[in-house]
Design a protein around this motif. Structure first.
Motif, PDB file in Angstrom:
ATOM      1  N   LYS A 260       0.871  -1.327   0.072  1.00 39.96           N
ATOM      2  CA  LYS A 260       0.087   0.089  -0.112  1.00 39.96           C
ATOM      3  C   LYS A 260       0.814   1.150   0.130  1.00 39.96           C
ATOM      4  N   GLY A 261       2.106   1.135   0.452  1.00 41.29           N
ATOM      5  CA  GLY A 261       2.726   2.395   0.777  1.00 41.29           C
ATOM      6  C   GLY A 261       3.279   2.793  -0.833  1.00 41.29           C
ATOM      7  N   TRP A 262       3.524   1.628  -1.493  1.00 41.25           N
ATOM      8  CA  TRP A 262       3.896   2.016  -2.889  1.00 41.25           C
ATOM      9  C   TRP A 262       2.326   2.738  -3.801  1.00 41.25           C
ATOM     10  N   THR A 263       1.399   2.293  -3.587  1.00 41.23           N
ATOM     11  CA  THR A 263       0.429   2.541  -4.297  1.00 41.23           C
ATOM     12  C   THR A 263       0.094   4.024  -3.984  1.00 41.23           C
ATOM     13  N   GLN A 264      -0.083   4.318  -2.577  1.00 40.39           N
ATOM     14  CA  GLN A 264      -0.299   5.573  -1.872  1.00 40.39           C
ATOM     15  C   GLN A 264       0.781   6.719  -2.393  1.00 40.39           C
ATOM     16  N   GLY A 265       2.004   6.194  -2.282  1.00 35.39           N
ATOM     17  CA  GLY A 265       3.060   7.137  -2.350  1.00 35.39           C
ATOM     18  C   GLY A 265       3.585   7.463  -3.768  1.00 35.39           C
ATOM     19  N   LEU A 266       3.264   6.529  -4.777  1.00 39.73           N
ATOM     20  CA  LEU A 266       3.559   7.120  -6.010  1.00 39.73           C
ATOM     21  C   LEU A 266       2.220   7.550  -6.820  1.00 39.73           C
ATOM     22  N   THR A 267       1.015   7.188  -6.532  1.00 42.61           N
ATOM     23  CA  THR A 267      -0.168   7.989  -7.046  1.00 42.61           C
ATOM     24  C   THR A 267      -0.120   9.515  -7.416  1.00 42.61           C
ATOM     25  N   GLY A 268      -0.149  10.015  -8.240  1.00 40.70           N
ATOM     26  CA  GLY A 268      -0.216  11.513  -8.366  1.00 40.70           C
ATOM     27  C   GLY A 268       1.252  12.032  -8.633  1.00 40.70           C
ATOM     28  N   LYS A 269       2.444  11.240  -8.644  1.00 40.76           N
ATOM     29  CA  LYS A 269       3.580  11.678  -9.014  1.00 40.76           C
ATOM     30  C   LYS A 269       3.694  11.524 -10.502  1.00 40.76           C
ATOM     31  N   LYS A 270       4.678  12.532 -11.060  1.00 45.04           N
ATOM     32  CA  LYS A 270       4.845  12.607 -12.373  1.00 45.04           C
ATOM     33  C   LYS A 270       5.943  11.462 -13.017  1.00 45.04           C
ATOM     34  N   VAL A 271       5.553  11.049 -14.262  1.00 40.11           N
ATOM     35  CA  VAL A 271       6.360  10.150 -14.873  1.00 40.11           C
ATOM     36  C   VAL A 271       7.924  10.954 -15.078  1.00 40.11           C
ATOM     37  N   GLY A 272       8.876  10.281 -14.678  1.00 41.38           N
ATOM     38  CA  GLY A 272      10.267  11.043 -14.879  1.00 41.38           C
ATOM     39  C   GLY A 272      10.916  11.234 -13.627  1.00 41.38           C
ATOM     40  N   SER A 273       9.938  11.145 -12.347  1.00 39.23           N
ATOM     41  CA  SER A 273      10.371  11.339 -11.297  1.00 39.23           C
ATOM     42  C   SER A 273      11.179  10.520 -10.556  1.00 39.23           C
ATOM     43  N   ARG A 274      11.866  10.856  -9.280  1.00 39.38           N
ATOM     44  CA  ARG A 274      12.570  10.161  -8.418  1.00 39.38           C
ATOM     45  C   ARG A 274      11.951  10.158  -7.076  1.00 39.38           C
ATOM     46  N   VAL A 275      11.189   9.493  -6.626  1.00 37.31           N
ATOM     47  CA  VAL A 275      10.582   9.614  -5.281  1.00 37.31           C
ATOM     48  C   VAL A 275      11.186   8.770  -4.090  1.00 37.31           C
ATOM     49  N   LEU A 276      11.286   9.212  -2.901  1.00 36.99           N
ATOM     50  CA  LEU A 276      11.686   8.884  -1.654  1.00 36.99           C
ATOM     51  C   LEU A 276      10.345   8.383  -0.928  1.00 36.99           C
ATOM     52  N   LEU A 277      10.281   7.088  -0.374  1.00 38.85           N
ATOM     53  CA  LEU A 277       9.128   6.676   0.216  1.00 38.85           C
ATOM     54  C   LEU A 277       9.589   6.071   1.513  1.00 38.85           C
ATOM     55  N   VAL A 278       9.048   6.624   2.706  1.00 38.23           N
ATOM     56  CA  VAL A 278       9.352   6.088   3.874  1.00 38.23           C
ATOM     57  C   VAL A 278       8.274   5.607   4.269  1.00 38.23           C
ATOM     58  N   ILE A 279       7.970   4.219   4.675  1.00 37.35           N
ATOM     59  CA  ILE A 279       6.562   3.524   4.546  1.00 37.35           C
ATOM     60  C   ILE A 279       6.555   2.987   6.095  1.00 37.35           C
ATOM     61  N   PRO A 280       5.221   3.245   6.841  1.00 36.56           N
ATOM     62  CA  PRO A 280       5.266   2.519   8.078  1.00 36.56           C
ATOM     63  C   PRO A 280       4.822   1.003   8.017  1.00 36.56           C
ATOM     64  N   ALA A 281       5.156   0.310   9.033  1.00 37.10           N
ATOM     65  CA  ALA A 281       4.804  -1.044   8.834  1.00 37.10           C
ATOM     66  C   ALA A 281       3.595  -1.541   8.369  1.00 37.10           C
TER      67      ALA A 281
END
Length: 355
Positions: A260-281
């Protein structure tokens, strides 16, 4: 980290959708240049018309349109739409247009498996289309790969491919100022060596953090998309890396088939981006300490190289959303009915007593 079946092109009979060859004894036609093609700009399944049976005597490729986009070179990764037409009756055996394109590396492995396809890709551009046929069948089993050659006159498939796009090697765009309280990321683009470094005084992770490190210029990612990514994942507890592919082939992942951390964290980001995700357990794998999966909070850095809508995934998500809405509506109706019944009961009793 993910659950998604991965398409592999040119792995069985030099094409991902090539099916078992069908035998027939009639006169054959195996010239791809004589096939009539109707292309639809990779937005819909193409058409191919040819005399049947179509029977190639050797592997061959034919350029239908050269394309006007970027050149394709060794080491590139392209997304390719494919449709396969049965050589016996000309009908479609399968295509990618109802699901998602194929991620195809242009490399030595492709050159060895299907040299005609490799050479053709090097001579066309993004947006170009070509056809391919082969009388060589490769079958995979637990014992390995067995290669056989079809007998003369055996019908062979006509496969039509369109190069939809070429993925960048890494994220492209404008760098965003880093937050020193968050994990940092370094990448040696010449080798693909990626590293995540945790801050000295890292805070407790109680909610998802999705921080853009490089702002891309592409379209926004939707929750139902398949994203094509390079990434690295590490434990937040000690920084130990458990997964990554910055030095390997990009991966295509459905955002409906990841944590879920990927789904929520990457939705809305733009193609070409680099994204840092810090995801709770609770948005990752929980606190499982069995060792089969990473435990506790996790850190990922993800380069979003491309995103494609998968009609099947979108349809399932819409159906699930409709079902959830119907269930909520039914529950609300049942609750309202029960409340009305309780409220009405004393009045009904009083009325009955009065009578």
């Amino acid at each position: 980290m993910t659950k998604r079946s991965k398409l592999t092109i040119f792995g069985t009979s030099a094409a991902v959708l090539a099916l078992t060859l069908s035998a027939c004894g009639a006169q054959s036609n195996g010239d791809l240049s004589k096939v009539q093609y109707t292309l639809k700009n990779a937005t819909a399944e193409p058409e191919a018309s040819f005399a049947t049976p179509f029977a190639a005597s050797s592997p061959s490729a034919h350029v239908i349109e050269e394309g006007t986009g970027e050149s394709i070179n060794d080491g590139d990764f392209v997304l390719v739409e494919a449709a396969v037409f049965n050589g016996t009756d000309g009908k479609v055996n399968g295509s990618t247009y109802s699901s998602e394109p194929i991620l195809l590396p242009v490399n030595e492995q492709l050159k060895k498996a299907a040299p005609q396809v490799y050479d053709t890709l090097k001579n066309i551009k993004v947006g170009g289309s070509f056809s391919y046929t082969t009388n060589v069948l490769q079958q995979r089993s637990t014992a390995g790969v067995t290669t056989t050659t079809a007998s003369p006159g055996t019908a062979t498939n006509v496969e039509v491919y369109t190069v939809k796009t070429k993925l960048p090697k890494y994220a492209t765009g404008k760098a965003v100022e880093a937050d020193p309280s968050l994990p940092s990321f370094t990448l040696d683009e010449s080798t693909g060596k990626a590293e995540i470094k945790l801050p000295d005084n890292k805070p407790e992770v109680t909610e998802l953090i999705s921080k853009t490190l490089i702002e891309g210029e592409g379209e926004e990612v939707k929750a139902t998309d398949t994203v094509y990514v390079r990434y690295i994942g590490a434990q937040y507890s000690d920084g130990k890396v458990f997964d990554g592919n910055y030095d390997k082939t990009p991966t295509g992942l459905s955002l409906q088939g990841v944590i879920k951390g990927w789904t929520q964290g990457l939705t809305g980001k733009k193609v070409g981006s680099r994204v840092l995700l810090v995801i709770p357990a609770d948005l990752a794998y929980g606190n499982d300490t069995s060792g089969s999966k990473p435990s506790g909070p996790l850190v990922f850095v993800v380069d979003i190289l491309g995103a494609e809508e998968n009609p099947q995934t979108l349809q399932r998500a819409q159906a699930a959303s409709s079902a959830a809405a119907a269930e909520a509506s039914a529950s609300a109706t049942a609750s309202a009915t029960a409340e009305a019944s309780v409220t009405a009961t004393p009045e009904a009793s009083a009325s009955a007593t009065a009578q």
